[in-house]
Design a protein around this motif. Structure first.
Motif, short mmCIF file in Angstrom:
data_model
loop_
_atom_site.label_atom_id
_atom_site.label_comp_id
_atom_site.label_asym_id
_atom_site.label_seq_id
_atom_site.Cartn_x
_atom_site.Cartn_y
_atom_site.Cartn_z
N ALA A 158 70.37 31.38 15.40
CA ALA A 158 69.81 32.23 16.46
C ALA A 158 70.67 32.17 17.72
O ALA A 158 70.89 33.19 18.39
CB ALA A 158 68.38 31.77 16.78
N ARG A 159 71.18 30.99 18.05
CA ARG A 159 71.95 30.84 19.28
C ARG A 159 73.38 31.36 19.14
O ARG A 159 73.96 31.89 20.09
CB ARG A 159 71.97 29.36 19.69
CG ARG A 159 70.63 28.91 20.25
CD ARG A 159 70.62 27.44 20.59
NE ARG A 159 69.42 27.06 21.34
CZ ARG A 159 68.99 25.82 21.51
NH1 ARG A 159 69.69 24.81 20.98
NH2 ARG A 159 67.90 25.58 22.20
N GLU A 160 73.95 31.18 17.94
CA GLU A 160 75.32 31.68 17.69
C GLU A 160 75.32 32.40 16.35
O GLU A 160 75.75 31.87 15.34
CB GLU A 160 76.33 30.52 17.68
CG GLU A 160 76.48 29.82 19.02
CD GLU A 160 77.57 28.75 18.98
OE1 GLU A 160 78.44 28.81 18.09
OE2 GLU A 160 77.53 27.85 19.84
N PRO A 161 74.82 33.65 16.32
CA PRO A 161 74.63 34.35 15.04
C PRO A 161 75.94 34.71 14.35
O PRO A 161 76.93 35.05 14.99
CB PRO A 161 73.86 35.62 15.45
CG PRO A 161 74.15 35.80 16.90
CD PRO A 161 74.34 34.43 17.47
N ASP A 162 75.91 34.59 13.02
CA ASP A 162 77.05 34.98 12.18
C ASP A 162 76.82 36.31 11.48
O ASP A 162 77.78 36.95 11.05
CB ASP A 162 77.29 33.92 11.09
CG ASP A 162 78.11 32.75 11.58
OD1 ASP A 162 78.79 32.90 12.60
OD2 ASP A 162 78.07 31.70 10.94
#
Length: 377
Positions: A177-181
């Motif tokens: 959620a914080r660093e989506p791929d």
């Protein structure tokens, strides 16, 4: 250890796992609690596993930044006991190397490997959520001549394993959620105690727009979000269990979405964290299709082979005859270029999971979120 010691330790792990945090922080803080409840050599080894395949996606072991390659080869190619997938599929979900070798651990290549690090005894337990998904494994060790792991200690580890599984699952979701791929990566929404929006992560607006009866443009949250927030607050007020509340919602596009709610207490004022994700975010099936062109049924069979299922177990799970399973296996072997189940497991792991495993080692060193899916690049 006394029953009170185990109870206090279980309550601490419950609190740790009930509030979303990054995975390395969860493992570090859980290590301190485990050390007091179950004395062990050096430090635990935590693993994340892909629930679809039971293959490793990461490990965390203080002082061992890089997992030796020969250990990975041994895990997936050698004929040994106490291997992670075997423990994960077992009825009890926990085993020790001494028990699995009938009290003769030196007969196991695994024991010789452990002894190079100073660990004589090895206890492995799966981290399986109450809904039945295995998200990881925990290994504890003891040095030579140390007391054997007791029944009380093993019972404690079994008790906290589902809590650690829920915590690992939430931490992996939080990292995405914080660093989506991915385009369908989870979103994180934080509300204050009055259900006013405090913060969001990228992609939340898109997720909320897909839920019925909400309007993000004018600030109206969907009823499913408000209902989940209320349930989460009530659960926190009437219990210290730290349980994550979950609701499944049919989106406007006709797909299912899952919302996870947890109470945050770190600032003193209760806040609600809500993580939104697709109901079936698994990456294994698309990977098998794109890499090898497997049919839907062949993907089902491959998934069970990766988990260590026998022909009879595959036949029972998929309601097929043993002969049909063997025919599917022949086709799978032809398409993947292997000759045996073990070769198939090794090929899928080293082609699609070992790169993720190594990437996660680098992520830990760079203080980045750990990923729980196979390598898709």
């Amino acid at each position: 250890m006394s029953a009170d010691t185990f109870q206090r330790a279980a309550e601490k792990i419950t609190r740790l796992c009930g509030e979303p945090r990054d995975l390395v922080t969860l493992w570090n803080e859980s290590t301190e609690v485990l050390a007091r409840a179950v004395p062990h050599y050096w430090t635990p080894c935590f693993y994340t596993l892909d629930p679809a395949s039971l293959l490793m996606t990461s490990h965390f072991h203080r002082g061992l930044d890089e997992f030796p390659s020969e250990w990975l080869v041994s895990e997936y190619y050698s004929d040994d006991v106490n291997q992670l997938a075997d423990v994960a599929r077992s009825q009890s979900g926990i085993s020790t190397l001494h028990e699995m070798t009938g009290g003769n651990p030196s007969s196991s290549p695994r024991w010789h490997r452990n002894m190079t690090m100073g660990g004589d005894q090895e206890l492995v337990t799966r981290l399986r959520t109450r809904s039945g998904e295995v998200w990881g494994a925990l290994a504890l060790y003891r040095e030579p001549k140390a007391p054997m792991f007791s029944d009380g200690e093993k019972h404690f580890v079994r008790t906290v394993a589902p809590l650690l599984a829920e915590g690992a699952r939430a931490a992996l979701l939080l990292g995405q959620a914080r660093e989506p791929d991915f385009a369908d990566s989870p979103g994180l929404l934080v509300l204050d105690h009055n259900c006013a929006v405090e913060s969001t992560t990228p992609g939340v607006a898109q997720w909320l727009s897909e839920l019925p009866d909400g309007d993000w443009e004018i600030g109206r949250l969907p009823s499913a979000v408000l209902t989940l927030a209320g349930r989460t607050l009530r659960a926190a007020e009437h219990s210290h269990s730290g349980d994550v509340t979950v609701v499944r919602v049919l989106s406007r596009t006709g797909t299912w979405v899952v919302l996870h709610g947890a109470c945050l207490n770190s600032t003193g004022d209760r806040r609600i964290a809500i993580i939104i994700e697709p109901a079936d975010p698994g990456r294994l099936y698309p990977l098998l299709m794109s890499a090898y062109g497997l049919t839907e049924r062949e993907k089902d069979v491959t998934r069970l082979v990766l988990q260590g299922a026998s022909t009879s177990q595959i036949a029972a799970d998929l309601v097929l005859s043993a002969y049909t399973v063997q025919q599917h296996l022949k086709s799978i072997f032809d398409k993947t270029g292997v000759r045996s189940r073990r070769d198939l497991i090794g090929k899928v792991f080293f082609a699609h999971y070992e790169p993720r495993f190594r990437d996660n080692e680098q992520r830990v060193r760079n203080d980045q979120p750990i990923r729980g899916e196979p390598w898709l690049r």
